[in-house]
Design a protein around this motif. Structure first.
Motif, PDB file in Angstrom:
ATOM      1  N   LEU B 146     -64.807 -56.288  17.618  1.00 20.25           N
ATOM      2  CA  LEU B 146     -63.295 -56.387  18.052  1.00 20.25           C
ATOM      3  C   LEU B 146     -63.157 -57.632  18.983  1.00 20.25           C
ATOM      4  O   LEU B 146     -62.244 -58.400  19.109  1.00 20.25           O
ATOM      5  N   GLY B 147     -64.290 -57.882  19.586  1.00 20.01           N
ATOM      6  CA  GLY B 147     -64.529 -58.761  21.074  1.00 20.01           C
ATOM      7  C   GLY B 147     -64.529 -60.106  20.761  1.00 20.01           C
ATOM      8  O   GLY B 147     -63.831 -60.980  21.519  1.00 20.01           O
ATOM      9  N   GLY B 148     -65.011 -60.781  19.618  1.00 18.47           N
ATOM     10  CA  GLY B 148     -65.441 -62.024  19.464  1.00 18.47           C
ATOM     11  C   GLY B 148     -64.349 -63.181  19.300  1.00 18.47           C
ATOM     12  O   GLY B 148     -64.646 -64.180  19.979  1.00 18.47           O
ATOM     13  N   VAL B 149     -63.262 -62.614  18.718  1.00 20.85           N
ATOM     14  CA  VAL B 149     -62.226 -63.860  18.399  1.00 20.85           C
ATOM     15  C   VAL B 149     -61.721 -64.325  19.961  1.00 20.85           C
ATOM     16  O   VAL B 149     -61.437 -65.578  19.931  1.00 20.85           O
ATOM     17  N   GLU B 150     -61.802 -63.474  20.836  1.00 26.15           N
ATOM     18  CA  GLU B 150     -61.108 -63.800  22.094  1.00 26.15           C
ATOM     19  C   GLU B 150     -62.204 -64.854  22.600  1.00 26.15           C
ATOM     20  O   GLU B 150     -61.372 -66.032  23.129  1.00 26.15           O
ATOM     21  N   PHE B 151     -63.176 -64.862  22.623  1.00 33.79           N
ATOM     22  CA  PHE B 151     -64.088 -65.952  23.294  1.00 33.79           C
ATOM     23  C   PHE B 151     -64.366 -67.130  22.202  1.00 33.79           C
ATOM     24  O   PHE B 151     -64.231 -68.276  22.709  1.00 33.79           O
ATOM     25  N   ALA B 152     -64.078 -67.090  20.940  1.00 34.06           N
ATOM     26  CA  ALA B 152     -64.286 -67.923  20.033  1.00 34.06           C
ATOM     27  C   ALA B 152     -62.980 -68.907  20.417  1.00 34.06           C
ATOM     28  O   ALA B 152     -63.244 -70.083  20.292  1.00 34.06           O
ATOM     29  N   SER B 153     -61.742 -68.136  20.396  1.00 39.37           N
ATOM     30  CA  SER B 153     -60.640 -68.921  20.587  1.00 39.37           C
ATOM     31  C   SER B 153     -60.557 -70.001  21.790  1.00 39.37           C
ATOM     32  O   SER B 153     -59.759 -70.774  21.773  1.00 39.37           O
ATOM     33  N   LYS B 154     -61.271 -69.300  22.933  1.00 41.11           N
ATOM     34  CA  LYS B 154     -61.381 -70.098  24.074  1.00 41.11           C
ATOM     35  C   LYS B 154     -62.380 -71.032  23.996  1.00 41.11           C
ATOM     36  O   LYS B 154     -62.457 -71.805  25.123  1.00 41.11           O
ATOM     37  N   GLY B 155     -63.253 -71.227  23.010  1.00 40.66           N
ATOM     38  CA  GLY B 155     -64.221 -72.468  22.819  1.00 40.66           C
ATOM     39  C   GLY B 155     -65.548 -71.960  23.359  1.00 40.66           C
ATOM     40  O   GLY B 155     -66.380 -72.959  23.683  1.00 40.66           O
ATOM     41  N   TYR B 156     -65.885 -70.852  23.957  1.00 39.44           N
ATOM     42  CA  TYR B 156     -66.830 -70.191  24.438  1.00 39.44           C
ATOM     43  C   TYR B 156     -68.204 -70.257  23.478  1.00 39.44           C
ATOM     44  O   TYR B 156     -69.360 -70.204  23.819  1.00 39.44           O
ATOM     45  N   PHE B 157     -67.751 -70.094  22.190  1.00 41.21           N
ATOM     46  CA  PHE B 157     -68.907 -69.637  21.125  1.00 41.21           C
ATOM     47  C   PHE B 157     -69.051 -70.945  20.300  1.00 41.21           C
ATOM     48  O   PHE B 157     -68.306 -71.886  19.967  1.00 41.21           O
ATOM     49  N   GLN B 158     -70.477 -71.257  20.147  1.00 42.50           N
ATOM     50  CA  GLN B 158     -70.805 -72.206  19.218  1.00 42.50           C
ATOM     51  C   GLN B 158     -70.576 -72.074  17.787  1.00 42.50           C
ATOM     52  O   GLN B 158     -70.453 -70.716  17.464  1.00 42.50           O
ATOM     53  N   GLU B 159     -70.497 -72.837  17.003  1.00 45.11           N
ATOM     54  CA  GLU B 159     -70.452 -72.648  15.439  1.00 45.11           C
ATOM     55  C   GLU B 159     -71.619 -72.139  15.050  1.00 45.11           C
ATOM     56  O   GLU B 159     -72.707 -72.570  15.399  1.00 45.11           O
ATOM     57  N   LEU B 160     -71.411 -71.133  14.317  1.00 44.80           N
ATOM     58  CA  LEU B 160     -72.921 -70.220  13.894  1.00 44.80           C
ATOM     59  C   LEU B 160     -72.530 -69.524  12.577  1.00 44.80           C
ATOM     60  O   LEU B 160     -71.672 -68.812  12.524  1.00 44.80           O
ATOM     61  N   LYS B 161     -73.334 -69.827  11.377  1.00 47.41           N
ATOM     62  CA  LYS B 161     -73.055 -69.131  10.334  1.00 47.41           C
ATOM     63  C   LYS B 161     -74.637 -68.656   9.791  1.00 47.41           C
ATOM     64  O   LYS B 161     -75.397 -69.148  10.353  1.00 47.41           O
TER      65      LYS B 161
END
Lengths: 319, 499
Positions: B146-161
C-alpha cells in the motif's frame, strides 16, 4: 509638541541611552564569558529556534501527498482558517482542556495528600514512599500497555472483577466507548504523575519551620488551622511551580493516549498533541499540523505569561 | 530491531579486476535475460491448488551462482536496509528463517557491510516519511504494498524493475507489478504476495448448533453465525478489527466492502481509473451496516474491536473465546506455537482449538468474493535521500539475493507467498505445502485478490479514512449513512487536493 512635554520626555530617552551603553559595555566586558556560552547558544538556535521558525513557515503551506516538502504550495492563512473553523478542532480543544485541568488538579491534590501523609513519622514510611514512587519511575509506554490490558473491554482485570463482584453484568467498556475513554485515560495519567507532585511537595514541606508549627500548636491551633495558616503558605511557591510543570506536561502529553487508544474511538481521546501527530505523520498534512502547533505554541505562551505574572505579583508588590 | 554488521567496511572503489569481472557479469546477465525475459516460469491461467502442488519441487536453483552473475560475490560495499520482519507475535519458524537468511547473506556477500533495521509494521511509514525529509533514508527498503506509490510519486524511489537484478518481470504477479508502477515507470520488485482466508473454530460451530465443517458462505451468514455463536455460548463470534491507523483494519474490512459492491475508489473494477469515490454507494453502506449489526445491534464481536489489531484476536481465539476471523496461513502456525506454550487446563483448551481450526474461502457478497491482494515490495531510494549515499552494487546484490526463488519462498514461509513466481517451483514450496496446513486454501484466494488503489493518497484513505468511517458508525457518533457520506466526502476532498 509643547516644551513641557519635551522636557518631560527627555530624561527617559537619556536614561535609555545610558542603559543601552551600559548593557553593551557589560557585554564587551564579559566577551570571554559569552564566547564560552556561544556553542550552547548556537545549539539552542539550531534545535529550538530553527524548528520554531520552520513550523511557523510550514503553517502557511499545503503539502499534498504526491509532492515533496520542497514543492509545498503557498496557501497564506488558509490552514489557520481551516483549523479554527474545523469542528474537530473544537472537539479536540475541549478534550485537551478537560484532560489538562483534570489531570493537573487531581494529581496535585493527591500528591499533596500523599506528601502530607509521608511527612509524618510512622513505621514503614520509607517503604510507602518507595511504593508511591513506582508509577513515576515506570516507563510511560510500559504503563500504558499494562493499563490497556487492565482496562481491556473483553478480558480486562477490572472488568472481570466488577462482574465477579456483581457490580456490573458485563465487563465495563473503558476504552472502546466514546463516553468513558477520556476519563479512563485521565485516571492512568493521574496514577502516573501524582507521585511527581508528591516528591515536589515533600521537598517543599522540608522548608516549613518546625518552630512555627509548634508555636501554633501551643496557641491552640487545630490540625486544619496549622495546615492552612502555616504549612500551606510555605508551600505556595513550590505548589505554583508544580502546577505549572504539571500543566505544561499535560498539555504536551502524548504517550498515554497514543499508546492506549491512538486518539480513538472516533477521535474521542484525541488531545492536541496526538491530533497534531496524526495530521502530520498519519495524514501528511504537515501545513495544517504546523498551524495547529503554532496555535498551541501561542496558547502555551499566553498561559506561561499569565502564570509568571501571577507568580511574581507578590515580588513586584514588595519591590 | 535487528542490526547486522558485516565485516569491517573497506574501500568500495572498484579495482580493475573487479571492473572487468562486473563487465563480464553484465554481459552474462544480458544474454540470460534476452532468452528469459519474456518467458514466464509458471502458467497463471492454470492457477489452482492442484496446479500449485503439481509444479512445487520441479526446479532446482542456486542463489549464490545466480546473484554472482549480477554482482560479484567479492564485492566490497555497504548496505542499509529497512523492513518489517518477524516480531514476538510471529511463529518461531519465521524468526528462525530470518536468522538463516542473514547468515546466508553474510556468507554469500561477506564484504558488504550491512545495517538492517526491522521496523514495526505500523511504524515504518511514519519513520520513513520523517527520515526522507531529513535525507536520512536507507538504501533499500521493503514496504507494504500500500505504501510505495506515495513515495514514488514524490520522487523518492529510483526506477527499479526485476530485470535490474536478474529476474524477468513476467515471473511476478501482474497485480503486484501494477502496485510498483507509477505513471508508467516501474520502481520496485514485489517480494511477496498473499491473500488471506477465513478461519473458524469447528468445535465452537458445533456447540453453537452450526455445521462444524461449513464456513459462512456470505457476509450475511457471518453476521447471522456471529450472533448465533454469541447468543448460544456467550463468546465473540467474528473477530472484527477496527483500530485506527493500523493496516489490519482495511485488510479485513475492504473484502467485505468490495463483496457488497462498494470500494474506496473504483479499485475493484476491471479497469480502475481511481476517479470515482465508492465509499458511500449502496454496497458500501450495506457492508458498513453489517459491521454495525455485529458490533452495536448484536454485540456478537469483541467489544475491544475499536482498539484491536489482529494480534489482539490471537489470544481469545486460542482460548476458545473467538470463533471466526480473517488471517494469513501463518495464523495456524501461530496457534500451534501458542498451544505449545500453554500449560495445564489452558493447554487442553488450546490443543482443542488447534485441532478444530479450519480455513475456508472468504465469504461472498452480493457482488463478488474479494480479498486484499497483499504483500510487500522492495524499493531503492534515490541517492540524495540516503544516509551516507547509495551503493548501487550492494543494493542490487541484496535485491537479487532476497528476491531469488529460494529466499523469496523461504522468507514468506508461513505468512505469504514468493513474489518471484519461480519460487512456487522450488523444493521449499513443496515443503511448505507439505507442512503448512491450509496453505493451498489461502493461495487459491489469489485470483480473488483486489489491490488497493495505486494512488499517493491510498495510505491515508485505507489507514485513516476507512477506519474512521467504521469507528464513527460503530460508536454511533454518526449513523451508518452519515459515516459513509462523511468518509466519501473526505476522500473526494483529499483527491481534490484539500484536507
Amino acid at each position: 509638541m509643547s516644551i513641557a512635554t519635551q522636557q518631560a520626555a527627555s530624561p527617559p530617552a537619556t536614561g535609555t541611552v545610558q542603559k543601552r551603553s551600559g548593557f553593551l559595555s557589560r557585554i564587551v566586558a564579559h566577551r570571554t564569558d559569552y564566547l564560552y556560552v556561544l556553542p550552547a547558544l548556537i545549539v539552542m538556535l539550531v534545535v529550538i529556534a530553527y524548528p520554531i521558525y520552520y513550523t511557523i513557515e510550514l503553517s502557511f503551506f499545503r503539502t499534498p501527498p504526491n509532492l515533496q516538502m520542497r514543492d509545498k504550495v503557498w496557501t497564506g492563512i488558509d490552514n489557520y482558517v481551516r483549523v479554527l473553523s474545523s469542528p474537530v478542532f473544537h472537539e479536540v480543544t475541549i478534550q485537551t482542556i478537560i484532560w489538562t485541568l483534570a489531570s493537573t488538579v487531581i494529581s496535585f491534590l493527591l500528591g499533596l495528600g500523599a506528601a502530607l501523609s509521608l511527612h509524618r513519622e510512622f513505621v514503614g514510611r520509607g517503604l510507602m514512599r518507595a511504593l508511591l514512587l513506582i508509577p513515576y519511575v515506570i516507563s510511560a509506554v510500559a504503563a500504558s500497555y499494562v493499563w490497556k490490558w487492565l482496562y481491556h473491554s473483553d478480558f480486562g482485570v477490572i472488568g472481570a472483577i466488577s462482574v465477579q463482584l456483581g457490580i456490573t453484568a458485563e465487563p465495563i467498556n473503558f476504552l472502546d466507548n466514546r463516553q468513558t475513554v477520556l476519563a479512563s485515560l485521565i485516571v492512568v495519567n493521574i496514577w502516573k504523575e501524582f507521585s511527581f507532585a508528591m516528591v515536589m511537595l515533600m521537598a517543599g514541606l522540608q522548608t516549613v519551620p518546625d518552630q512555627l508549627l509548634r508555636a501554633a500548636q501551643v496557641d491552640g491551633a487545630n490540625t486544619w488551622n496549622r495546615f492552612w495558616h502555616v504549612t500551606f503558605p510555605h508551600l505556595k511557591g513550590v505548589s505554583m511551580v508544580t502546577v505549572l510543570l504539571l500543566m505544561v506536561a499535560n498539555f504536551n502529553s502524548f504517550i498515554i493516549p497514543f499508546v492506549m487508544t491512538g486518539g480513538g474511538p472516533a477521535d474521542a481521546s484525541h488531545i492536541w498533541i496526538t491530533h497534531i501527530y496524526q495530521l502530520a505523520f498519519g495524514r501528511q498534512q504537515w501545513g495544517v499540523a504546523s498551524a495547529y502547533a503554532v496555535i498551541l505554541f501561542i496558547v502555551m505562551m499566553f498561559l506561561g505569561y499569565f502564570y509568571v505574572k501571577a507568580l511574581t505579583r507578590g515580588d513586584e508588590a514588595r519591590a | 530491531m535487528t542490526k547486522l554488521q558485516g565485516r569491517g567496511m573497506r574501500s568500495a572503489a572498484p579495482t580493475r579486476r573487479r571492473l572487468i569481472g562486473r563487465a563480464v557479469a553484465t554481459v552474462t546477465v544480458a544474454s540470460l535475460l534476452s532468452s528469459t525475459v519474456y518467458a514466464q516460469s509458471v502458467d497463471l491461467s492454470q492457477w489452482s491448488p492442484e496446479y500449485v502442488r503439481s509444479i512445487a519441487g520441479t526446479e532446482e536453483v542456486d542463489t549464490a551462482e545466480h546473484c554472482a552473475s549480477v554482482v560479484p560475490l567479492d564485492y566490497e560495499g555497504r548496505l542499509t536496509y529497512w523492513w518489517t520482519g518477524p516480531n514476538e507475535a510471529s511463529p518461531q519458524i519465521e524468526r528462525d528463517i530470518n536468522e538463516q537468511f542473514w547468515a546466508a547473506w553474510e556468507e554469500t556477500y561477506p564484504n558488504i557491510e550491512t545495517d538492517a533495521q526491522n521496523i514495526d509494521y505500523n511504524q515504518l511509514l511514519d519513520k520513513l516519511r520523517t527520515a526522507l525529509l531529513g535525507n536520512a533514508g536507507p538504501m533499500v527498503l521493503r514496504l507494504q504494498i500500500l505504501g510505495g506509490v506515495e513515495f514514488a510519486s514524490k520522487g523518492y524511489f529510483q526506477e527499479l524493475k526485476p530485470e535490474d537484478v536478474g529476474y524477468p518481470t513476467a515471473d511476478f504477479w501482474p497485480g503486484a507489478m501494477k502496485s510498483v508502477t507509477w505513471e508508467g515507470t516501474t520502481y520496485g520488485i514485489p517480494t511477496n504476495n498473499e491473500t488471506m482466508a477465513f478461519i473458524w473454530n469447528a468445535d465452537i460451530f458445533e456447540r453453537a448448533g452450526l455445521d462444524p465443517e461449513t464456513p459462512p458462505a456470505t457476509w450475511e451468514d457471518v453476521v447471522a453465525y456471529s450472533k448465533q455463536i454469541h447468543d448460544e455460548l456467550g463468546i465473540a463470534g467474528y473477530g472484527l478489527v477496527a483500530r485506527q491507523n493500523a493496516g489490519n483494519t482495511p485488510f479485513r474490512f475492504m473484502p467485505q466492502l468490495w463483496a457488497f459492491g462498494g470500494g474506496a475508489l473504483d479499485e475493484s473494477t476491471d479497469s480502475p481509473t481511481y476517479e470515482t469515490v465508492m465509499l458511500n454507494n449502496e454496497g458500501a453502506k450495506a457492508a458498513l451496516q453489517a459491521s454495525y449489526d455485529m458490533y452495536v445491534r448484536d454485540k456478537s464481536v469483541p467489544a475491544s474491536a475499536l482498539t484491536n489489531t489482529q494480534n489482539e484476536n490471537q489470544a481469545p481465539f486460542i482460548a476458545g473465546q473467538l470463533a471466526m476471523m480473517i488471517a494469513h496461513p501463518a495464523e495456524y502456525a501461530k496457534m500451534v506455537d501458542l498451544a505449545g506454550q500453554a500449560t495445564g487446563a489452558d493447554k487442553e483448551v488450546a490443543d482443542t482449538v488447534v485441532a478444530n481450526m479450519r480455513y475456508g474461502l472468504i465469504p461472498e457478497g452480493p457482488e463478488r468474493r474479494a480479498v486484499v491482494f497483499g504483500g510487500s515490495n522492495m524499493h531503492f531510494i534515490e541517492d540524495e535521500y540516503v544516509d551516507g549515499g547509495f551503493d548501487e552494487m550492494a543494493a542490487k546484490a541484496f535485491a537479487c539475493f532476497w528476491n531469488s526463488p529460494e529466499w523469496s519462498t523461504k522468507l514468506a514461509w508461513t505468512g505469504s507467498n514468493p513474489g518471484n513466481l519461480r519460487g512456487f517451483k522450488t523444493e521449499w514450496m513443496k515443503e511448505r505445502l507439505d507442512t503448512i496446513k491450509f496453505l493451498d486454501v489461502t493461495t487459491s484466494m489469489l485470483p480473488n485478490g483486489v489491490p488497493f488503489p495505486v494512488v499517493p493518497e491510498a495510505t491515508e484513505i485505507m489507514n485513516i479514512i476507512v477506519p474512521d468511517m467504521l469507528q464513527n458508525a460503530l460508536t454511533e457518533r454518526m449513523t451508518v449513512e452519515e459515516a459513509a457520506d462523511d468518509a466519501a466526502a473526505k476522500v473526494e476532498s483529499l483527491m481534490g487536493g484539500g484536507l
